[in-house]
Write a protein that holds these residues in place. Structure first.
Motif, mmCIF file in Angstrom:
data_model
loop_
_atom_site.group_PDB
_atom_site.id
_atom_site.type_symbol
_atom_site.label_atom_id
_atom_site.label_comp_id
_atom_site.label_asym_id
_atom_site.label_seq_id
_atom_site.Cartn_x
_atom_site.Cartn_y
_atom_site.Cartn_z
ATOM 1 N N PHE A 1 -12.151 16.886 0.328
ATOM 2 C CA PHE A 1 -13.169 16.040 0.936
ATOM 3 C C PHE A 1 -12.750 14.596 0.661
ATOM 4 N N ASP A 2 -12.566 13.790 1.682
ATOM 5 C CA ASP A 2 -12.116 12.414 1.454
ATOM 6 C C ASP A 2 -12.813 11.468 2.421
ATOM 7 N N MET A 3 -13.563 10.525 1.867
ATOM 8 C CA MET A 3 -14.270 9.541 2.674
ATOM 9 C C MET A 3 -13.530 8.203 2.711
ATOM 10 N N TYR A 4 -12.266 8.227 2.303
ATOM 11 C CA TYR A 4 -11.390 7.060 2.411
ATOM 12 C C TYR A 4 -10.185 7.383 3.294
ATOM 13 N N TYR A 5 -10.414 8.118 4.365
ATOM 14 C CA TYR A 5 -9.304 8.547 5.204
ATOM 15 C C TYR A 5 -8.602 7.347 5.836
ATOM 16 N N ALA A 6 -7.280 7.391 5.809
ATOM 17 C CA ALA A 6 -6.444 6.438 6.536
ATOM 18 C C ALA A 6 -5.513 7.246 7.431
ATOM 19 N N ALA A 7 -5.216 6.718 8.597
ATOM 20 C CA ALA A 7 -4.460 7.478 9.590
ATOM 21 C C ALA A 7 -2.977 7.549 9.221
ATOM 22 N N VAL A 8 -2.685 8.291 8.170
ATOM 23 C CA VAL A 8 -1.303 8.521 7.736
ATOM 24 C C VAL A 8 -1.128 10.009 7.470
ATOM 25 N N ASP A 9 0.127 10.440 7.397
ATOM 26 C CA ASP A 9 0.377 11.842 7.086
ATOM 27 C C ASP A 9 -0.250 12.200 5.743
ATOM 28 N N PRO A 10 -0.890 13.356 5.630
ATOM 29 C CA PRO A 10 -1.591 13.706 4.388
ATOM 30 C C PRO A 10 -0.669 13.926 3.196
ATOM 31 N N VAL A 11 0.564 14.298 3.460
ATOM 32 C CA VAL A 11 1.550 14.451 2.390
ATOM 33 C C VAL A 11 2.638 13.408 2.608
ATOM 34 N N PRO A 12 2.822 12.458 1.681
ATOM 35 C CA PRO A 12 3.823 11.409 1.870
ATOM 36 C C PRO A 12 5.215 11.987 2.058
ATOM 37 N N LEU A 13 5.970 11.382 2.983
ATOM 38 C CA LEU A 13 7.351 11.770 3.172
ATOM 39 C C LEU A 13 8.213 11.140 2.081
ATOM 40 N N VAL A 14 9.473 11.496 2.043
ATOM 41 C CA VAL A 14 10.371 10.970 1.012
ATOM 42 C C VAL A 14 10.400 9.448 1.087
ATOM 43 N N GLY A 15 10.176 8.799 -0.035
ATOM 44 C CA GLY A 15 10.184 7.342 -0.088
ATOM 45 C C GLY A 15 8.831 6.702 0.140
ATOM 46 N N GLU A 16 7.841 7.488 0.601
ATOM 47 C CA GLU A 16 6.505 6.959 0.825
ATOM 48 C C GLU A 16 5.631 7.198 -0.403
ATOM 49 N N GLN A 17 4.609 6.354 -0.550
ATOM 50 C CA GLN A 17 3.623 6.524 -1.602
ATOM 51 C C GLN A 17 2.234 6.340 -1.034
ATOM 52 N N LYS A 18 1.278 7.127 -1.550
ATOM 53 C CA LYS A 18 -0.102 6.957 -1.122
ATOM 54 C C LYS A 18 -0.639 5.633 -1.654
ATOM 55 N N GLN A 19 -1.356 4.910 -0.801
ATOM 56 C CA GLN A 19 -1.945 3.648 -1.218
ATOM 57 C C GLN A 19 -3.175 3.906 -2.079
ATOM 58 N N ALA A 20 -3.288 3.148 -3.162
ATOM 59 C CA ALA A 20 -4.457 3.273 -4.028
ATOM 60 C C ALA A 20 -5.695 2.764 -3.305
ATOM 61 N N VAL A 21 -6.834 3.369 -3.600
ATOM 62 C CA VAL A 21 -8.100 2.999 -2.975
ATOM 63 C C VAL A 21 -8.821 1.969 -3.844
ATOM 64 N N THR A 22 -9.296 0.904 -3.224
ATOM 65 C CA THR A 22 -10.123 -0.083 -3.917
ATOM 66 C C THR A 22 -11.587 0.333 -3.778
ATOM 67 N N VAL A 23 -12.227 0.626 -4.899
ATOM 68 C CA VAL A 23 -13.596 1.142 -4.876
ATOM 69 C C VAL A 23 -14.576 -0.021 -4.975
ATOM 70 N N VAL A 24 -15.325 -0.242 -3.890
ATOM 71 C CA VAL A 24 -16.346 -1.292 -3.834
ATOM 72 C C VAL A 24 -17.587 -0.696 -3.186
ATOM 73 N N LYS A 25 -18.736 -0.879 -3.799
ATOM 74 C CA LYS A 25 -19.977 -0.363 -3.229
ATOM 75 C C LYS A 25 -20.470 -1.294 -2.139
ATOM 76 N N ARG A 26 -20.799 -0.721 -0.980
ATOM 77 C CA ARG A 26 -21.259 -1.509 0.161
ATOM 78 C C ARG A 26 -22.622 -1.023 0.613
ATOM 79 N N PRO A 27 -23.347 -1.835 1.382
ATOM 80 C CA PRO A 27 -24.666 -1.405 1.868
ATOM 81 C C PRO A 27 -24.552 -0.192 2.790
ATOM 82 N N VAL A 28 -25.577 0.658 2.765
ATOM 83 C CA VAL A 28 -25.633 1.808 3.671
ATOM 84 C C VAL A 28 -26.141 1.346 5.028
#
Length: 557
Positions: free
Chosen positions: A394-421
């Motif tokens: 379950f991921d509510m920080y989806y980014a349009a990239v391949d779910p498993v990084p290819l060779v040489g790629e790294q998943k970007q860290a998520v910046t956690v900030v609370k925003r208004p609903v």
């Protein structure tokens, strides 16, 4: 009543909390009535393409012959249109009401790679109105239609698709370049034409904006790849038996349809096929998908309901769906909801399915800006083998990239900030997942909600998981993990919970020696209960760090 009590007093005695969570798990299991999907039916009268001037020699263009036969069958009140043995080359086919297009076992329906055969039309792309090349097979506002048989429908997608160099061997890449086309400035992506590359360089090329017409997109026409089959606002639709393969973009895209049956299909795409989804069910009602096999380049079986404001304005959830007895080989996800789910999704059953080599098994993805409510999802009896990513995600920080990084790629860290609903805030709630068996995954279970909108009311019960990593839960509430057998290669920690509340882990069975059973982090974490856990091979049961409060975790025998 139960939920209010749990949220109102997270620091009450553990026995009271435990009773509330167990009661909640029982409440979630109360399923709504399953839908009855109305079936298409047709007269036995049969029309043959050859009688309308068609030739199955692989050279003659049969567009007019096939469309004439379909129109004649509809005009007489309904009939079967037969494509017998042969290689039938065609341009776009337009279905009509009360027609069953039947592809015989010895027949291949091959769509032309001449882009001039496909005019730009008002269509839909990834949940938004857009100009696209005409779909090879389409129909709108139809009733009682079918595509059946045991033959092959091939979309000639290699003529349309861009290809990433990272997904090719060096010899494959050289052969692709020598075939023509162009590469981008970094020599990372091959495009079949200059127009295709121009389109890739534009933001949301083809998406409809006030004042634009098809003429405004002629210079990037090659980039606006069609989905192979799109039925829009149709009722009583049957897709049965055929092989659907090699699509320019998505293979199958029923949009705003009702009473849809998808049965015994083989759906294929090369593993590297960009946007090469198998089946995308968007804003449909009363759906049955059974006994199908998928081996594709993107998501296998996917639930959608429009993107961002366009999806919210449409306001049509995908609902009342039964998905059973299917196999998914390569895909970004075996069964997927999102990320374009802005109109919502509800009342969906997935059972007796196997995922073999899919990047992720059960994949539920969204992001801020989507909005939409996904709820009442019931999943039972799922087998997974060799999952490179997460078995359950379950991921509510989806980014349009391949779910498993290819060779040489790294998943970007998520910046956690609370925003208004707001209306743009997505919601996932009320999931019941039972009887899951996983042999090989990078991670067993991963839940990541938003600080302002946690993932809520998830029960995962009776699971046997062999994975490199164990369980990670972030920004979630009212979660029950019950009777989980977990063989994890990384043993510290086996379970990590961050900024979550009212989580019950009951009957956890670590298979391998475990250095640390559970780590709790985040000052917002509270009401975490660990109960009836097998600790024979556990060195340390718990650790609190990252501002977690001492009374946030209760361990009971």
């Amino acid at each position: 009543m139960i939920r209010k009590k749990i949220k109102g007093d997270s620091f009450r005695p553990a026995a009271v909390l435990l009773l509330g969570l167990l009661s909640l798990s029982s409440l979630w299991a109360q399923e709504p009535a399953r839908p009855i999907v109305q079936q298409a039916s047709f007269p036995k009268d049969t029309l043959f393409i050859a009688d309308f001037g068609g030739k199955g020699d692989g050279q003659f263009l049969n567009t007019e012959a096939i469309n004439s036969a379909i129109a004649a069958a509809s005009a007489k009140g309904g009939a079967v249109v037969s494509l017998p043995a042969g290689l039938w080359l065609s341009g776009p086919i337009e279905m009509k009401s009360n027609v069953n297009l039947h592809i015989s076992r010895e027949a291949i329906l091959l769509f032309s790679d001449d882009f001039n055969q496909y005019k730009l039309v008002e269509s839909n792309w990834e949940g938004e109105p857009a100009w696209r090349n005409q779909n090879p097979i389409s129909g709108k506002n139809l009733e009682n239609i079918a595509i059946t048989g045991t033959g092959i429908i091939d979309g000639n997608g290699g003529a349309w698709r861009m290809v990433k160099r990272s997904k090719m061997t060096e010899s494959q890449w050289k052969k692709l370049i020598s075939s023509g086309g162009v590469v981008d400035s970094k020599s990372n992506i091959w495009y079949p034409s200059e127009g295709s590359l121009r389109g890739a360089q534009q933001k949301k090329a083809g998406v409809m904006r006030p004042g634009t017409t098809a003429a405004d997109f002629q210079d990037v026409k090659d980039f606006l790849r069609p989905n192979l089959l799109v039925f829009t606002q149709c009722k009583r639709v049957l897709l049965e038996g055929v092989t659907i393969q090699n699509s320019p973009a998505w293979n199958l895209h029923p949009l705003m349809c009702e009473d849809l049956t998808v049965r015994k299909l083989l759906v294929r795409n090369p593993w590297y096929a960009q946007n090469g989804d198998g089946l995308d069910i968007e804003s449909c009602k009363n759906v049955l998908v059974e006994d199908c096999t998928f081996d594709v380049g993107d998501d296998g079986i996917c639930i959608k309901s429009g993107r961002d404001k366009a999806g919210r304005d449409r306001g049509m959830p995908t609902e009342n769906v039964i998905i059973r007895n299917n196999i998914v080989y390569h895909a970004h996800g075996g069964f997927v909801i999102g990320s374009e789910m802005s109109g919502g999704a509800r009342n969906i059953w997935v059972e007796n399915c196997s995922f073999i080599g899919t990047d992720i098994g059960l994949r539920f993805k969204t992001t801020r800006g989507r909005g939409g409510l996904v709820e009442n999802i019931f999943i039972n009896n799922i087998n997974m083998v060799d999952i490179p990513g997460e078995a359950i995600l379950f991921d509510m920080y989806y980014a349009a990239v391949d779910p498993v990084p290819l060779v040489g790629e790294q998943k970007q860290a998520v910046t956690v900030v609370k925003r208004p609903v707001t209306e743009e805030t997505p919601r996932f709630q009320n999931f019941v997942i039972r009887n899951v068996h996983v042999h090989g995954a990078d991670k067993g279970i991963f839940l990541r909600g938003l600080p302002e909108m946690p993932i809520k009311n998830v029960l995962i019960e009776h699971a046997q998981i062999s994975a490199k990593k164990g369980i990670e839960i972030m920004e979630a509430s009212d979660i029950v993990l019950k009777d989980i057998t977990l063989a994890s290669q990384e043993s510290s920690p086996l379970v990590h919970i961050d900024n979550s509340e009212n989580v019950l882990v009951e009957g956890l069975k670590p298979v391998n020696p475990t250095d640390l059973l559970i780590e709790l982090t985040g000052e917002s974490s509270k009401g975490i209960v660990l109960r009836a856990t097998d600790v024979q091979q556990v060195k340390q049961q718990s650790r609190l760090s990252g501002n977690a409060k001492k009374n946030a975790l209760t361990i009971k025998p």
